[in-house]
Design a protein around this motif. Structure first.
Motif, short mmCIF file in Angstrom:
data_model
loop_
_atom_site.label_atom_id
_atom_site.label_comp_id
_atom_site.label_asym_id
_atom_site.label_seq_id
_atom_site.Cartn_x
_atom_site.Cartn_y
_atom_site.Cartn_z
N UNK A 124 0.81 -1.23 0.00
CA UNK A 124 0.00 0.00 0.00
C UNK A 124 0.84 1.28 0.00
N UNK A 125 2.04 1.22 0.61
CA UNK A 125 2.87 2.43 0.66
C UNK A 125 3.28 2.87 -0.75
N UNK A 126 3.40 1.89 -1.67
CA UNK A 126 3.82 2.20 -3.03
C UNK A 126 2.62 2.28 -3.97
N UNK A 127 1.71 1.31 -3.86
CA UNK A 127 0.58 1.27 -4.78
C UNK A 127 -0.44 2.38 -4.54
N UNK A 128 -0.78 2.61 -3.29
CA UNK A 128 -1.88 3.53 -2.99
C UNK A 128 -1.66 4.95 -3.53
N UNK A 129 -0.47 5.54 -3.39
CA UNK A 129 -0.29 6.88 -3.97
C UNK A 129 -0.53 6.90 -5.47
N UNK A 130 -0.15 5.83 -6.15
CA UNK A 130 -0.38 5.75 -7.60
C UNK A 130 -1.86 5.62 -7.90
N UNK A 131 -2.55 4.79 -7.13
CA UNK A 131 -3.99 4.58 -7.34
C UNK A 131 -4.75 5.88 -7.11
N UNK A 132 -4.40 6.59 -6.04
CA UNK A 132 -5.07 7.85 -5.73
C UNK A 132 -4.85 8.86 -6.86
N UNK A 164 -4.22 8.20 -9.99
CA UNK A 164 -4.95 7.75 -11.17
C UNK A 164 -6.45 8.00 -11.04
N UNK A 165 -7.00 7.80 -9.85
CA UNK A 165 -8.43 8.02 -9.64
C UNK A 165 -8.80 9.50 -9.75
N UNK A 166 -7.84 10.37 -9.56
CA UNK A 166 -8.09 11.80 -9.68
C UNK A 166 -7.83 12.32 -11.08
N UNK A 167 -7.51 11.41 -11.99
CA UNK A 167 -7.19 11.79 -13.37
C UNK A 167 -8.08 11.01 -14.33
N UNK A 168 -8.18 11.45 -15.59
CA UNK A 168 -9.06 10.77 -16.54
C UNK A 168 -8.40 9.60 -17.28
N UNK A 169 -7.54 8.83 -16.58
CA UNK A 169 -6.89 7.70 -17.25
C UNK A 169 -7.95 6.73 -17.76
#
Length: 341
Positions: free
Chosen positions: A262-270, A272-277
């Motif tokens: 989660x320390x690595x994945x979660x910042x990326x997920x957050x 991405x969820x805030x962007x129109x990927x």
């Protein structure tokens, strides 16, 4: 000199316009050939392009076999006489294979010498290349009956604006019904950010490049993300949120997280969820994803936002090995891109 985007990760098959401009800057002539209509079987869709230099150099493809050679010959003539032309090729099933068609079909190809005669101004083609370099979607519109041309950008006041918007959204070039205008779609090149230099990332990065993606591997753990394990790949050791901010996230970008941490994945997920990927896939079991959902919910994300995540990542094809899992991820990613509905 025009910057050749292939040097910066743009796949060779998608740098046709830039290659043509490089030839012009080198003092050569260049023509663009574009597939504008197809019937039956055709190996390349409408909008596919082939660039031909005055030295008979080729970049890209409009079909294959004898069709390619015939188009190149016509392009060399166009560079001499300055005339644009529309070529038609049709073959029977028996002859199809020899000219690059899987079975019987027809294709119509438009040939335009750049900056010569009735061809497009080099300045217009440069403007198109500049838009592509800035990841701005553009429509190159041509009316073969009169050889009128225009560039249509999002939000522009244009009588073809609605048709152009549909073409951009579906990523499909073609004629705008009843207008006589051919709309060539030039969307931003596809990109993928892979978080986690794990075993799955090794085949996934290679598959992404082969599929035409500008791929970036992100992992702050320098012992994992090494050139020895990932030769010829773009790697950054920045933390995912900073790396993705620098990379840029838009509707032509996919994000895949693979670390389980989660320390690595979660910042990326957050991010991405805030962007129109167009795609966000996360490795992990259903149990792992349930914990992920809980963390994201507590962070304020709605069920609809969290529902954008594809998890467990990849199509359910029974994949076991890292390479098979990479195939499943790429298959789901392509499906999401091409069959978004």
């Amino acid at each position: 000199m025009t910057e050749n985007l292939a040097v910066h990760g743009l796949a060779a098959h998608d740098s046709i316009v830039e290659t043509a401009l490089d030839w012009i800057d080198a003092g050569k002539g260049a023509a663009l050939a574009t597939v504008i209509q197809t019937w039956g079987s055709a190996p390349r869709p409408t909008g596919s392009q082939l660039a031909i230099s005055s030295d008979a150099e080729l970049a890209g493809s409009v079909s294959g076999g004898c069709v390619e050679g015939a188009v190149a010959a016509e392009a060399l003539e166009a560079l001499e006489d300055g005339d644009c032309r529309v070529l038609e090729f049709g073959v029977s099933d028996d002859e199809a294979f020899a000219v690059g068609l899987a079975c019987g079909g027809e294709i119509k190809v438009m040939v335009e010498p750049i900056g010569i005669g009735r061809g497009p101004d080099a300045a217009m083609i440069r403007a198109l290349a500049e838009a592509r370099a800035k990841r701005k979607p553009a429509i190159y519109a041509v009316k073969p009956e009169t050889w009128e041309r225009r560039l249509i950008m999002p939000g522009a006041a244009d009588d073809l604006a609605d048709e152009a918007a549909t073409a951009r959204r579906t990523d499909k070039s073609g004629f705008a019904g009843g207008t006589g205008w051919f709309l060539g779609v030039h969307n931003a090149p596809l990109r993928m950010a892979v978080i986690g230099a794990v075993h799955i990332a090794q085949p996934l990065m290679r598959m992404a490049r082969l599929t035409g993606y500008d791929a970036l591997l992100i992992d702050p753990r320098e012992a994992f993300a090494t050139p020895a394990r990932f030769p010829d790949e773009n790697i950054t050791h920045d933390w995912p949120d900073a790396a993705l901010a620098a990379f840029g996230l838009d509707e032509r970008t996919a994000v895949v997280t693979l670390t389980h941490d989660p320390k690595i994945d979660d910042p990326a997920i957050i991010a991405a969820l805030r962007a129109p990927v167009f795609y966000l896939g996360c490795l992990g079991s259903s149990r792992t994803h349930a914990k992920r959902v809980k963390r994201l919910s507590e962070a304020g994300f709605s069920p609809e936002e969290i529902g954008r995540i594809h998890a467990p990542v990849g199509l359910d094809i029974g994949a076991k090995s890292p390479a098979e899992i990479a195939v499943a991820i790429m298959a789901q990613l392509v499906e999401r891109l091409r069959k978004a509905a």
